[in-house]
Scaffold this motif. Sequence first.
Motif, mmCIF file in Angstrom:
data_model
loop_
_atom_site.group_PDB
_atom_site.id
_atom_site.type_symbol
_atom_site.label_atom_id
_atom_site.label_comp_id
_atom_site.label_asym_id
_atom_site.label_seq_id
_atom_site.Cartn_x
_atom_site.Cartn_y
_atom_site.Cartn_z
ATOM 1 N N ILE A 51 10.223 -6.584 -11.524
ATOM 2 C CA ILE A 51 9.990 -5.673 -11.408
ATOM 3 C C ILE A 51 8.944 -6.008 -12.020
ATOM 4 N N SER B 16 1.526 -4.307 -7.384
ATOM 5 C CA SER B 16 0.134 -2.630 -7.668
ATOM 6 C C SER B 16 -0.973 -3.762 -7.516
ATOM 7 N N THR C 135 -3.005 -4.862 -4.576
ATOM 8 C CA THR C 135 -3.058 -3.944 -3.922
ATOM 9 C C THR C 135 -4.378 -3.116 -4.586
ATOM 10 N N GLN D 212 -7.936 -2.741 -2.808
ATOM 11 C CA GLN D 212 -9.121 -1.603 -2.083
ATOM 12 C C GLN D 212 -10.188 -1.468 -2.609
ATOM 13 N N GLN E 275 15.498 4.008 -13.649
ATOM 14 C CA GLN E 275 13.315 4.646 -14.382
ATOM 15 C C GLN E 275 12.564 3.417 -14.514
ATOM 16 N N GLU E 276 13.157 2.588 -14.483
ATOM 17 C CA GLU E 276 12.423 1.257 -14.491
ATOM 18 C C GLU E 276 12.234 0.911 -12.883
ATOM 19 N N ALA E 277 13.078 0.987 -11.937
ATOM 20 C CA ALA E 277 12.387 1.085 -10.816
ATOM 21 C C ALA E 277 11.837 2.097 -10.135
ATOM 22 N N SER E 278 11.843 3.034 -10.787
ATOM 23 C CA SER E 278 10.916 4.657 -10.365
ATOM 24 C C SER E 278 9.554 4.452 -10.069
ATOM 25 N N ALA F 96 8.424 1.522 -11.447
ATOM 26 C CA ALA F 96 7.737 0.025 -10.051
ATOM 27 C C ALA F 96 7.275 1.935 -8.448
ATOM 28 N N ILE F 97 8.308 2.218 -8.332
ATOM 29 C CA ILE F 97 8.203 3.129 -6.420
ATOM 30 C C ILE F 97 6.526 3.305 -7.254
ATOM 31 N N ALA F 98 6.422 4.682 -8.392
ATOM 32 C CA ALA F 98 5.218 5.401 -7.891
ATOM 33 C C ALA F 98 4.591 4.324 -7.992
ATOM 34 N N ARG F 99 4.029 3.349 -8.552
ATOM 35 C CA ARG F 99 3.275 2.910 -8.703
ATOM 36 C C ARG F 99 2.485 2.309 -6.908
ATOM 37 N N LEU F 100 3.818 1.655 -6.550
ATOM 38 C CA LEU F 100 3.244 1.595 -4.989
ATOM 39 C C LEU F 100 3.220 2.171 -4.578
ATOM 40 N N VAL F 101 3.433 3.556 -4.381
ATOM 41 C CA VAL F 101 3.231 4.401 -3.980
ATOM 42 C C VAL F 101 1.444 4.575 -4.127
ATOM 43 N N ARG F 102 0.893 4.731 -5.464
ATOM 44 C CA ARG F 102 -0.016 5.482 -5.435
ATOM 45 C C ARG F 102 -1.076 3.816 -5.725
ATOM 46 N N SER F 103 -0.579 3.319 -5.376
ATOM 47 C CA SER F 103 -1.394 1.936 -4.820
ATOM 48 C C SER F 103 -2.152 2.081 -3.895
ATOM 49 N N LEU G 165 8.553 11.941 -5.284
ATOM 50 C CA LEU G 165 8.672 10.414 -6.541
ATOM 51 C C LEU G 165 9.621 11.314 -7.582
ATOM 52 N N GLU H 184 13.886 9.314 -7.643
ATOM 53 C CA GLU H 184 14.689 9.038 -9.040
ATOM 54 C C GLU H 184 15.451 10.003 -8.848
ATOM 55 N N LEU I 109 18.717 8.068 -6.558
ATOM 56 C CA LEU I 109 18.966 6.771 -7.274
ATOM 57 C C LEU I 109 19.655 7.134 -8.415
ATOM 58 N N VAL J 147 5.442 4.909 0.868
ATOM 59 C CA VAL J 147 4.498 3.767 0.470
ATOM 60 C C VAL J 147 3.727 3.680 1.323
ATOM 61 N N ARG K 75 -6.108 6.615 -2.416
ATOM 62 C CA ARG K 75 -5.099 6.787 -3.652
ATOM 63 C C ARG K 75 -4.266 7.515 -3.372
#
Lengths: 137, 137, 137, 137
Positions: free
Chosen positions: A80, A87, A90, A94, B125-128, B130-137, C98, C102, C105, C135, D136
């Motif tokens: 994580i 991120s 990235t 950007q 929660q933690e993985a979610s 991280a996913i949110a950061r990836l999607v938004r970055s 998202l 979550e 998962l 993503v 973004r």
Amino acid sequence: MSDTTLHPQSHPSHDQAGDCGCVDTHHHDSMAGLSTPADSTPSATHGYLGTKTKYQTALRRIEGQVRGLQRMVDEEKYCIDVLTQISAVTGALQKVALGMLEEHLSHCVVRAAQAGGEEAQLKVQEASDAIARLVRS
Amino acid sequence: MSDTTLHPQSHPSHDQAGDCGCVDTHHHDSMAGLSTPADSTPSATHGYLGTKTKYQTALRRIEGQVRGLQRMVDEEKYCIDVLTQISAVTGALQKVALGMLEEHLSHCVVRAAQAGGEEAQLKVQEASDAIARLVRS
Amino acid sequence: MSDTTLHPQSHPSHDQAGDCGCVDTHHHDSMAGLSTPADSTPSATHGYLGTKTKYQTALRRIEGQVRGLQRMVDEEKYCIDVLTQISAVTGALQKVALGMLEEHLSHCVVRAAQAGGEEAQLKVQEASDAIARLVRS
Amino acid sequence: MSDTTLHPQSHPSHDQAGDCGCVDTHHHDSMAGLSTPADSTPSATHGYLGTKTKYQTALRRIEGQVRGLQRMVDEEKYCIDVLTQISAVTGALQKVALGMLEEHLSHCVVRAAQAGGEEAQLKVQEASDAIARLVRS
């Protein structure tokens, strides 16, 4: 990508005409633009070149972040945390891309528009393709 | 991010429980890495560690790409070409992130779920996040 | 997508077992999960179903935003304002995605992990593919 | 894109200056659209207006997709399938945005550049901000 090889033959033309390298790609005359009709001094700045140092600094920082990522993997850091750092990198890339795109629109596209001809549409098409790649990457 | 400091004391917990540090949420020193001088049990699998080499290779390649970007700016390459290369680097970083995330879900989250308790929800929660950061970055 | 057609054959199983529809796709037994062994009441809530109203509300709002976009184009609003509104809709859709991910998962993947077997890895693979699409979209 | 289709009901102010409202940055009532019944000169080209139908069709289709999403949630479809559909909608919205942005650059920005003055830089700034939001979001 050919590493540290110098390209002594390519720089001079930049100094004389260029804006973010537009000069190398297509239009030459259009580059004259609003400004610097007698732009011959080697120290002349062009296009993103005025902010070249800003990009060089940002990219060196990004290189450091990528090396940090390598260390994190080498040292088996928590996934994580690696993802958080990815991120960040990235986002930094950007930011460079968006800054460079804005300067490209501001210099190359505007200048091509002013020069007239179909060059402007080529520039717009090219910029749009780059934007699509950024949005989707 | 704690750099090259070795954590010789740390591995054992990996061998006993861990997967990319999922032993617990706040991966302490157990992450250490590189060294593992007395990393005994050969059968132990460790999260992304089974594919560590893959990430190391990808990140070294990405570092090379970032240095290529620096050269492009140094040599005042055409902005659109720099942008294309930035998209390539961003895509390569995302690929690393997605691979690592999948392994994290596959190892750490699944294991936490099997262990029971509220750890699983913390991991999700933690993985979610991280996913949110990836999607938004 | 076939509109208001009822699916009398699919709902009952949901009522008896389901979690965000996991039941319809693969694993049935694994759905029993930790809980509600005698979950037969039709009013039972499952998976994202506990927050179903939240998603319904969000999606109705998004539908309104899309209709707002149509009006903007009909009325020939300024492109930049249309683009701003598109970014808002995209952001709202991502938020739904998202949140749903979550919960997926948290419910389906965790439950599959607890049930054991290879179902967990199938769920992780499937979730990872969905994350990659998010993503990249 | 200049399309000679008439929009008899739409333009007056458009005919005099604008392209998708680029007349000035803060498009006032000139944008009004729908109304403006006495729109005269047939030769006027208007930004995305030549391709207005294309966007209207795309946005209607997107509205249908969002309603499809609502039904999926109503009928408690499998989360992963909902996520796949969300990615499809997001992709469709991005496609509209990228098309509209390209036309904006091609018409408004190019025109502002040709008109000279600081309008061009305002347009570039505004477009760059929109691009950043797209990247973004």
